[in-house]
Design a protein around this motif. Structure first.
Motif, mmCIF file in Angstrom:
data_model
loop_
_atom_site.group_PDB
_atom_site.id
_atom_site.type_symbol
_atom_site.label_atom_id
_atom_site.label_comp_id
_atom_site.label_asym_id
_atom_site.label_seq_id
_atom_site.Cartn_x
_atom_site.Cartn_y
_atom_site.Cartn_z
ATOM 1 N N ALA A 104 -9.394 8.628 0.088
ATOM 2 C CA ALA A 104 -9.682 8.591 1.421
ATOM 3 C C ALA A 104 -9.711 7.084 1.510
ATOM 4 O O ALA A 104 -10.155 6.364 2.395
ATOM 5 C CB ALA A 104 -11.250 8.934 1.264
ATOM 6 N N SER A 105 -10.440 5.972 0.528
ATOM 7 C CA SER A 105 -10.553 4.819 0.518
ATOM 8 C C SER A 105 -9.326 3.642 1.444
ATOM 9 O O SER A 105 -8.627 3.429 1.433
ATOM 10 C CB SER A 105 -10.678 4.241 -0.387
ATOM 11 N N THR A 106 -8.440 4.633 -0.101
ATOM 12 C CA THR A 106 -6.966 3.949 0.541
ATOM 13 C C THR A 106 -6.125 4.490 1.646
ATOM 14 O O THR A 106 -5.303 3.537 2.778
ATOM 15 C CB THR A 106 -5.923 4.487 -0.726
ATOM 16 N N LEU A 107 -6.465 5.726 2.532
ATOM 17 C CA LEU A 107 -5.732 6.388 3.902
ATOM 18 C C LEU A 107 -7.347 5.250 4.499
ATOM 19 O O LEU A 107 -6.231 4.149 5.487
ATOM 20 C CB LEU A 107 -6.635 8.197 4.283
ATOM 21 N N ALA A 108 -7.844 4.410 4.236
ATOM 22 C CA ALA A 108 -9.096 4.280 5.378
ATOM 23 C C ALA A 108 -7.910 3.036 5.370
ATOM 24 O O ALA A 108 -8.204 2.395 7.142
ATOM 25 C CB ALA A 108 -10.869 4.139 5.465
ATOM 26 N N VAL A 109 -7.959 2.337 4.334
ATOM 27 C CA VAL A 109 -7.024 0.868 4.752
ATOM 28 C C VAL A 109 -6.174 0.925 5.425
ATOM 29 O O VAL A 109 -5.777 -0.017 6.117
ATOM 30 C CB VAL A 109 -7.502 0.634 2.902
ATOM 31 N N MET A 110 -4.963 1.760 4.828
ATOM 32 C CA MET A 110 -3.508 2.128 5.205
ATOM 33 C C MET A 110 -3.913 2.141 7.104
ATOM 34 O O MET A 110 -3.091 1.704 7.901
ATOM 35 C CB MET A 110 -3.102 3.170 4.462
ATOM 36 N N MET A 163 1.078 -1.180 -0.551
ATOM 37 C CA MET A 163 0.064 0.014 0.048
ATOM 38 C C MET A 163 0.822 0.952 -0.106
ATOM 39 O O MET A 163 0.800 2.525 -0.469
ATOM 40 C CB MET A 163 -0.850 0.300 1.142
ATOM 41 N N ILE A 164 2.367 1.177 0.313
ATOM 42 C CA ILE A 164 2.969 2.215 0.354
ATOM 43 C C ILE A 164 3.535 2.498 -0.979
ATOM 44 O O ILE A 164 3.466 4.279 -0.929
ATOM 45 C CB ILE A 164 3.999 1.950 1.616
ATOM 46 N N LEU A 165 3.944 1.485 -1.370
ATOM 47 C CA LEU A 165 4.460 1.777 -2.583
ATOM 48 C C LEU A 165 3.420 2.156 -3.340
ATOM 49 O O LEU A 165 3.473 2.915 -4.480
ATOM 50 C CB LEU A 165 5.470 0.456 -3.066
ATOM 51 N N GLY A 166 2.038 1.647 -3.447
ATOM 52 C CA GLY A 166 1.516 2.078 -4.366
ATOM 53 C C GLY A 166 0.636 3.070 -4.073
ATOM 54 O O GLY A 166 0.660 3.937 -4.930
ATOM 55 N N SER A 167 0.652 3.974 -2.941
ATOM 56 C CA SER A 167 -0.043 5.418 -2.623
ATOM 57 C C SER A 167 1.157 6.370 -3.204
ATOM 58 O O SER A 167 0.810 7.187 -3.153
ATOM 59 C CB SER A 167 -0.255 5.436 -1.518
ATOM 60 N N ILE A 168 2.663 5.477 -3.507
ATOM 61 C CA ILE A 168 3.517 6.622 -4.078
ATOM 62 C C ILE A 168 2.584 6.604 -5.543
ATOM 63 O O ILE A 168 2.824 6.950 -6.370
ATOM 64 C CB ILE A 168 4.542 6.183 -3.938
ATOM 65 N N GLY A 169 3.146 5.584 -5.933
ATOM 66 C CA GLY A 169 2.457 5.070 -7.611
ATOM 67 C C GLY A 169 1.751 4.936 -8.212
ATOM 68 O O GLY A 169 1.060 6.105 -9.274
ATOM 69 N N ILE A 197 0.552 10.072 6.542
ATOM 70 C CA ILE A 197 0.288 11.681 6.006
ATOM 71 C C ILE A 197 1.120 12.659 5.032
ATOM 72 O O ILE A 197 0.357 12.581 4.311
ATOM 73 C CB ILE A 197 0.715 12.320 7.532
ATOM 74 N N GLY A 198 2.272 11.569 5.036
ATOM 75 C CA GLY A 198 2.773 11.807 3.838
ATOM 76 C C GLY A 198 2.415 11.444 2.537
ATOM 77 O O GLY A 198 2.273 11.999 0.984
ATOM 78 N N ILE A 199 1.352 10.173 2.958
ATOM 79 C CA ILE A 199 1.121 9.729 1.448
ATOM 80 C C ILE A 199 0.020 10.913 1.035
ATOM 81 O O ILE A 199 -0.545 11.197 -0.090
ATOM 82 C CB ILE A 199 -0.076 7.949 1.155
ATOM 83 N N ALA A 200 -0.966 11.228 2.310
ATOM 84 C CA ALA A 200 -2.546 11.866 1.851
ATOM 85 C C ALA A 200 -1.466 13.009 1.233
ATOM 86 O O ALA A 200 -2.001 13.896 0.527
ATOM 87 C CB ALA A 200 -2.977 12.469 3.493
ATOM 88 N N PHE A 201 -0.244 13.458 1.590
ATOM 89 C CA PHE A 201 -0.164 14.826 1.325
ATOM 90 C C PHE A 201 0.415 14.945 -0.443
ATOM 91 O O PHE A 201 0.114 15.251 -1.516
ATOM 92 C CB PHE A 201 1.372 14.815 1.772
ATOM 93 N N ILE A 202 1.287 13.807 -1.109
ATOM 94 C CA ILE A 202 0.754 13.221 -2.033
ATOM 95 C C ILE A 202 -0.239 13.038 -2.432
ATOM 96 O O ILE A 202 -0.468 13.574 -3.959
ATOM 97 C CB ILE A 202 1.579 11.945 -2.660
ATOM 98 N N GLU A 203 -0.934 12.637 -2.586
ATOM 99 C CA GLU A 203 -2.937 12.582 -3.718
ATOM 100 C C GLU A 203 -3.367 13.398 -3.272
ATOM 101 O O GLU A 203 -4.013 14.010 -4.384
ATOM 102 C CB GLU A 203 -3.403 11.233 -2.597
ATOM 103 N N GLU A 204 -3.023 14.392 -2.063
ATOM 104 C CA GLU A 204 -3.931 15.930 -2.331
ATOM 105 C C GLU A 204 -3.226 16.984 -2.925
ATOM 106 O O GLU A 204 -3.504 17.888 -3.562
ATOM 107 C CB GLU A 204 -4.040 16.467 -0.617
ATOM 108 N N GLY A 205 -1.368 16.551 -3.233
ATOM 109 C CA GLY A 205 -1.215 17.503 -4.173
ATOM 110 C C GLY A 205 -1.310 17.361 -5.614
ATOM 111 O O GLY A 205 -1.220 18.433 -6.439
#
Lengths: 497, 125
Positions: B95-101, A177-183, B38-46
């Motif tokens: 939001a779904s991705t963040l919830a699962v994470m 998920m971490i890698l996917g959330s970057i990709g 939180i970093g991943i949320a930043f990327i998504e929102e960016g």
């Protein structure tokens, strides 16, 4: 019957949701799941080729009444040709892959009934949802829509791993998920760059804009878009640097769901790979970049497989390595190579599914996939062992199985295109794949049975044996009559080129 | 120089780039799972902000065609609605991705007693 095109996506989604409503009614769930799993490969055979516009919004040029009422700056511009709605394109390639996906989904679901105790719950829902997402990915002519379904497919894959309850599944899911959330967001960003340049996310419109010089395809916007979408493709397909996580995913899923997961990966690879080919084929370095990554994938796949001791990880790495052959087909970019690459994708889905389900019987019998703890299992069920051996032959490219035909085509296309070195590497990797597989087969079936090896289940479920037999027969039929598959690929490739 | 500073669209592009860079740094280099998320949320929102910014038009109007409007004037002055529609879907996916994470992070915290990624993934080996 073009109305059937959206049904290929709607039916599995609706089935997944309905299965949740039937929670704890195991008998009803079994009947519904099997019925829908049988229907899935049948719909693509009944549907006509064509386009489906969601909401009925066809391009303005197809609607002369409306076009006449619009101002000339719209009716005389490219806007009249652009697609205003999400469009599904159903061609021979989609037919082939949706049919194959349906078959693999059927066997994965059918096998799971006997191998898992609980039918009720999210597991079945996720398998159907993932199948729907990957089908939509194949059908969509809209790159943003593809991204959405790609993310849904990724979430389903994570869900399948989480509910598989294998050791270390949560850790692997987190890593993925971490890698996917970057990709994923980087892929979205790439799509944003194309949207900014063209003003549309429809792939046909983007290609039209490039071919008719409506945009400058060599602008920085396009180049950055290519880089980001390519990166997203690497992640989606498990190409380096994501090859390790992809094989981990397969090893943490139950064998029958791993069979389905690898088909998701291969189809995503093909769907996004074709989009990259369609949009960016004008870039002089595009094919070379794909070729380089494909060769690295092949080499890393087999070398990583050799050093593993867990047979599920070995098959996972071999499956990742096999993706390299498909990439070579796309990277060379000739009619023959593209046909060979897509043909190899079909074969990989079938042979890897066969191996995951076949070796899954070992996991079912012993509850371990560590080759150090296994041995002598040929005595347990020699017929299944021989079928697994033949499945390995199919993957390695031994005649008369399907893998031989596609790999031969790839070697031929490499030689025809003036890349003899690629042909040599392809043959060498195929030989190493064969050796690696034989090592696994020897460790699991042929070497003396360890004293402490306990056989938890005495017999293999009939549904599993049935799945293995049918998959093997399909591999053999395609190997003997490759035109059954290639005849569906040629028309698509001819249009693509 | 002042024009660039006050250019809303350009400023928004820079903000989205900053979001993505900060998010990538957090997701790759920070060890704590929650900080990574939180970093991943930043990327998504960016990425979402980037899309929204694409549809922005300086001095533009809301893209709703009202009776009496001149179509050419509307086409020349309205914001581009497509990116905004796309972002809505993208936000839901994010939001779904963040919830699962976050759910996975909770389970892993209960299992390992730590939020350190290196320890959790180290334990896996």
């Amino acid at each position: 019957m073009n109305e059937l095109i959206p049904l290929m996506v709607i039916i599995p989604i609706a089935c997944g949701l309905l299965l949740n409503l039937l929670h704890k009614k195991d008998r009803s769930i079994r009947i519904l799941a099997i019925f829908v799993a049988i229907v899935l490969p049948i719909i693509p055979l009944l549907s006509n080729f064509g386009l489906h516009y969601f909401g009925g919004h066809a391009p303005l040029i197809d609607n002369s009444t409306l076009l006449g009422t619009l101002p000339s700056f719209i009716s005389n511009s490219a806007l009249a040709i652009f697609h205003p709605a999400i469009t599904y394109s159903y061609q021979s390639l989609q037919k082939l892959f949706i049919f194959i996906l349906g078959i693999v989904a059927f066997f994965a679901i059918f096998t799971s009934f006997n191998e898992t105790k609980k039918v009720s719950g999210p597991y079945m829902f996720l398998m159907f949802m993932g199948t729907a997402a990957v089908t939509a990915l194949l059908l969509s002519d809209d790159i943003f829509h593809m991204y959405i379904f790609f993310e849904i497919a990724a979430l389903c894959q994570v869900g399948i791993i989480l509910v598989s309850s294998t050791k270390g599944n949560y850790e692997t899911a987190l890593k993925y998920m971490i890698l996917g959330s970057i990709g994923g967001p980087l892929l979205l960003l790439g799509i944003g760059f194309l949207l900014g340049a063209v003003g549309s996310v429809n792939i046909t419109d983007i290609v039209y804009a490039i071919k008719h010089n409506l945009v400058n395809p060599f602008s920085q916007t396009f180049l950055i878009g290519f880089g980001l979408i390519f990166f997203g493709w690497l992640y989606a397909s498990g190409l380096p640097p994501f090859h390790t996580i992809k094989s981990s995913i397969y090893s943490k899923a139950l064998p029958h769901s791993a069979a389905l997961l690898q088909s998701f990966t291969v189809i995503t690879f093909i769907a996004l790979g074709i989009v990259i080919f369609r949009i960016f084929s004008y870039l002089p370095f595009m094919k070379m970049v794909i070729l380089i990554f494909s060769l690295i994938t092949m080499i890393l796949g087999v070398t990583m497989a050799i050093i593993q001791t867990d047979f599920r990880r070995i098959i996972g790495f071999l499956a990742v390595g096999e993706l390299g052959y498909i990439g070579i087909g796309i990277g060379i970019g000739t009619t023959l190579s593209l046909t060979a690459g897509i043909f190899q994708a079909v074969n990989e889905i079938l042979t890897t599914a066969l191996l995951f389900i076949g070796f899954g019987t070992v996991f079912y019998l012993t509850k371990t996939s560590d080759m150090k703890k296994l041995g002598g299992l040929i005595a347990q069920n020699p017929k299944v062992a021989i079928m697994v051996l033949l499945g390995g032959f199919a993957m390695a490219g031994v005649p008369p199985f399907n893998g031989f035909q596609s790999k031969l085509m790839i070697v031929q296309s490499s030689l025809n295109a003036g890349f003899p070195e690629i042909a040599i590497i392809a043959v060498l990797i195929s030989i190493i794949t064969f050796m690696t597989f034989m090592k696994v087969f020897h460790s699991v079936y042929l070497k003396p049975k360890p004293q402490d090896l306990q056989v938890v289940n005495e017999s293999i479920p009939t549904s599993t044996i049935f799945s293995i037999v049918i998959l093997l027969i399909i591999c053999l039929i395609i190997g003997l009559f490759p035109q059954l598959v290639t005849d569906n690929i040629y028309p698509f490739v001819a249009r693509l080129i | 120089m002042m024009d660039i500073l006050f250019d809303t669209q350009l400023a928004s592009f820079f903000t989205s780039a900053a979001f993505i860079i900060i998010g990538l740094f957090a997701a790759i280099f920070l060890d704590n799972i929650i900080k990574k998320i939180i970093g991943i949320a930043f990327i998504e929102e960016g990425a979402n902000l980037f899309l929204v910014t694409l549809g922005y038009k300086p001095g533009g109007i809301v893209p709703i065609f009202l009776p009496g409007m001149n179509s050419e004037w509307f086409a020349a002055n309205s914001a581009y609605a497509l990116p905004h529609a796309l972002v809505l879907t993208s936000v839901v996916i994010g939001a779904s991705t963040l919830a699962v994470m976050l759910a996975i992070a909770m389970v892993l915290y209960k299992k390992h007693g730590t939020l350190s990624t290196s320890k959790i993934l180290g334990d896996e080996k």
